[in-house]
Design a protein around this motif. Structure first.
Motif, PDB file in Angstrom:
ATOM      1  N   LYS A   7     -13.309 -36.087  69.358  1.00 50.52           N
ATOM      2  CA  LYS A   7     -12.274 -36.464  68.385  1.00 50.52           C
ATOM      3  C   LYS A   7     -12.271 -35.517  67.188  1.00 50.52           C
ATOM      4  CE  LYS A   7     -11.982 -41.291  69.750  1.00 50.52           C
ATOM      5  NZ  LYS A   7     -12.441 -42.662  69.490  1.00 50.52           N
ATOM      6  N   ILE A   8     -13.432 -35.049  66.774  1.00 46.79           N
ATOM      7  CA  ILE A   8     -13.497 -34.049  65.702  1.00 46.79           C
ATOM      8  C   ILE A   8     -12.892 -32.735  66.202  1.00 46.79           C
ATOM      9  CG2 ILE A   8     -15.125 -32.577  64.432  1.00 46.79           C
ATOM     10  CD1 ILE A   8     -16.767 -35.106  63.838  1.00 46.79           C
ATOM     11  N   ALA A   9     -13.198 -32.355  67.445  1.00 48.48           N
ATOM     12  CA  ALA A   9     -12.665 -31.103  68.014  1.00 48.48           C
ATOM     13  C   ALA A   9     -11.139 -31.134  68.105  1.00 48.48           C
ATOM     14  CB  ALA A   9     -13.272 -30.852  69.390  1.00 48.48           C
ATOM     15  N   ALA A  26     -17.323 -25.338  64.154  1.00 41.22           N
ATOM     16  CA  ALA A  26     -18.500 -25.594  63.320  1.00 41.22           C
ATOM     17  C   ALA A  26     -18.036 -26.363  62.090  1.00 41.22           C
ATOM     18  CB  ALA A  26     -19.162 -24.282  62.920  1.00 41.22           C
ATOM     19  N   PHE A  27     -18.808 -27.366  61.726  1.00 38.78           N
ATOM     20  CA  PHE A  27     -18.428 -28.223  60.585  1.00 38.78           C
ATOM     21  C   PHE A  27     -19.687 -28.776  59.934  1.00 38.78           C
ATOM     22  CE2 PHE A  27     -19.252 -32.113  63.037  1.00 38.78           C
ATOM     23  CZ  PHE A  27     -19.070 -31.666  64.341  1.00 38.78           C
ATOM     24  N   HIS A  28     -19.547 -29.189  58.680  1.00 41.48           N
ATOM     25  CA  HIS A  28     -20.692 -29.726  57.943  1.00 41.48           C
ATOM     26  C   HIS A  28     -21.109 -31.083  58.500  1.00 41.48           C
ATOM     27  CE1 HIS A  28     -20.939 -26.664  54.834  1.00 41.48           C
ATOM     28  NE2 HIS A  28     -19.615 -26.673  54.749  1.00 41.48           N
ATOM     29  N   ASP A  29     -22.417 -31.263  58.659  1.00 46.16           N
ATOM     30  CA  ASP A  29     -22.945 -32.566  59.073  1.00 46.16           C
ATOM     31  C   ASP A  29     -22.620 -33.586  57.990  1.00 46.16           C
ATOM     32  OD1 ASP A  29     -25.453 -33.471  61.200  1.00 46.16           O
ATOM     33  OD2 ASP A  29     -25.010 -34.786  59.509  1.00 46.16           O
ATOM     34  N   ILE A  30     -22.209 -34.778  58.426  1.00 42.74           N
ATOM     35  CA  ILE A  30     -21.818 -35.835  57.487  1.00 42.74           C
ATOM     36  C   ILE A  30     -23.014 -36.355  56.683  1.00 42.74           C
ATOM     37  CG2 ILE A  30     -22.108 -37.877  58.972  1.00 42.74           C
ATOM     38  CD1 ILE A  30     -19.252 -38.709  58.117  1.00 42.74           C
ATOM     39  N   ASN A  31     -24.205 -36.165  57.225  1.00 46.30           N
ATOM     40  CA  ASN A  31     -25.423 -36.656  56.577  1.00 46.30           C
ATOM     41  C   ASN A  31     -26.457 -35.523  56.533  1.00 46.30           C
ATOM     42  OD1 ASN A  31     -27.379 -38.375  55.528  1.00 46.30           O
ATOM     43  ND2 ASN A  31     -28.024 -39.080  57.564  1.00 46.30           N
ATOM     44  N   THR A  84     -31.242 -28.223  68.905  1.00 50.24           N
ATOM     45  CA  THR A  84     -30.399 -29.105  69.708  1.00 50.24           C
ATOM     46  C   THR A  84     -31.273 -30.223  70.283  1.00 50.24           C
ATOM     47  OG1 THR A  84     -28.650 -29.230  71.373  1.00 50.24           O
ATOM     48  CG2 THR A  84     -30.490 -27.761  71.893  1.00 50.24           C
ATOM     49  N   ASN A  85     -30.896 -31.441  70.019  1.00 53.53           N
ATOM     50  CA  ASN A  85     -31.629 -32.606  70.506  1.00 53.53           C
ATOM     51  C   ASN A  85     -31.050 -33.028  71.856  1.00 53.53           C
ATOM     52  OD1 ASN A  85     -33.195 -32.716  68.149  1.00 53.53           O
ATOM     53  ND2 ASN A  85     -31.639 -33.912  67.084  1.00 53.53           N
ATOM     54  N   ILE A  86     -31.914 -33.465  72.739  1.00 53.15           N
ATOM     55  CA  ILE A  86     -31.493 -33.793  74.104  1.00 53.15           C
ATOM     56  C   ILE A  86     -32.047 -35.147  74.527  1.00 53.15           C
ATOM     57  CG2 ILE A  86     -31.570 -33.062  76.531  1.00 53.15           C
ATOM     58  CD1 ILE A  86     -32.165 -30.159  75.179  1.00 53.15           C
ATOM     59  N   GLY A  90     -35.467 -36.751  72.910  1.00 51.17           N
ATOM     60  CA  GLY A  90     -35.081 -35.689  71.984  1.00 51.17           C
ATOM     61  C   GLY A  90     -34.362 -36.214  70.752  1.00 51.17           C
ATOM     62  N   ALA A  91     -34.173 -37.548  70.689  1.00 47.55           N
ATOM     63  CA  ALA A  91     -33.504 -38.202  69.552  1.00 47.55           C
ATOM     64  C   ALA A  91     -32.058 -37.729  69.388  1.00 47.55           C
ATOM     65  CB  ALA A  91     -34.298 -38.025  68.257  1.00 47.55           C
ATOM     66  N   GLN A  92     -31.358 -37.571  70.517  1.00 51.29           N
ATOM     67  CA  GLN A  92     -29.937 -37.200  70.471  1.00 51.29           C
ATOM     68  C   GLN A  92     -29.105 -38.458  70.248  1.00 51.29           C
ATOM     69  OE1 GLN A  92     -28.431 -35.558  74.126  1.00 51.29           O
ATOM     70  NE2 GLN A  92     -26.438 -35.025  73.240  1.00 51.29           N
TER      71      GLN A  92
END
Ligand code: 5GP
Ligand code: ZN
Length: 112
Positions: A7-9, A26-31, A84-86, A90-92
Motif C-alpha cells: 500500500k505504501i508502494a 525508500a522512505f523514512h521508518d515511522i518509528n 533485513t529481518n526474516i 528474525g523479528a520480522q
C-alpha cells in the motif's frame, strides 16, 4: 493482499519518500530507532529474504545499487548499517521484504 508496504508502494498509504524509481522505493521508518532510519523495498511483493529467487533477485540488486545514493543523500559519509529481518526468529513484523538503512550514530558492535 493486505500488505502495508504494498500500500505504501502504490501510494494508498502515504510515506516520507527519500528515493523512488520504477522498481524500488525508500522512505523514512515511522518509528525511527536511529537518527537516520530508512526502509528500502521493492515495489513488487516479496515476503522476505527467504523468498529470493533467480527470478526476483534483480530487485535486491537494484536496492543495493541504490543504497550508496540513498546513504549519500542522508549524509551518511561515515558509514551505516543495512539490516533485513526474516521470519519469526528474525523479528520480522512486516511481511514484505525491506532493508533497514540505519545510521547517523555509531552502531553497537554487538548485533544481537
Ligand atoms: P521489521 O520489524 O519487519 O524488520 O520492520 C518493520 C519496520 O516497518 C519497523 O521499523 C516499523 O517501524 C516500520 N513500519 C511499520 N509500519 C509502517 C508504516 O506504516 N510506515 C512506515 N514508514 N514505517 C512503518
Ligand atoms: Zn507487499
Amino acid at each position: 493482499m493486505d500488505c502495508i508496504f504494498c500500500k505504501i508502494a502504490s501510494g494508498e498509504i502515504p510515506s516520507k519518500k527519500v528515493y523512488e524509481d520504477e522498481n524500488i522505493l525508500a522512505f523514512h521508518d515511522i518509528n525511527p530507532q536511529t537518527p537516520v532510519h530508512i526502509l528500502i523495498i521493492p515495489k513488487k511483493h516479496i515476503s522476505s529474504a527467504d523468498e529470493i529467487t533467480a527470478e526476483n533477485s534483480y530487485l535486491v540488486a537494484k536496492i543495493f545499487e541504490a543504497i550508496p545514493e540513498i546513504a549519500k543523500s542522508a549524509s551518511l559519509s561515515n558509514g551505516y548499517r543495512i539490516i533485513t529481518n526474516i521470519g519469526e526468529d528474525g523479528a520480522q513484523t512486516v511481511k514484505h521484504i525491506h532493508f533497514h538503512l540505519m545510521g547517523g550514530v555509531k552502531m553497537p558492535e554487538k548485533m544481537a
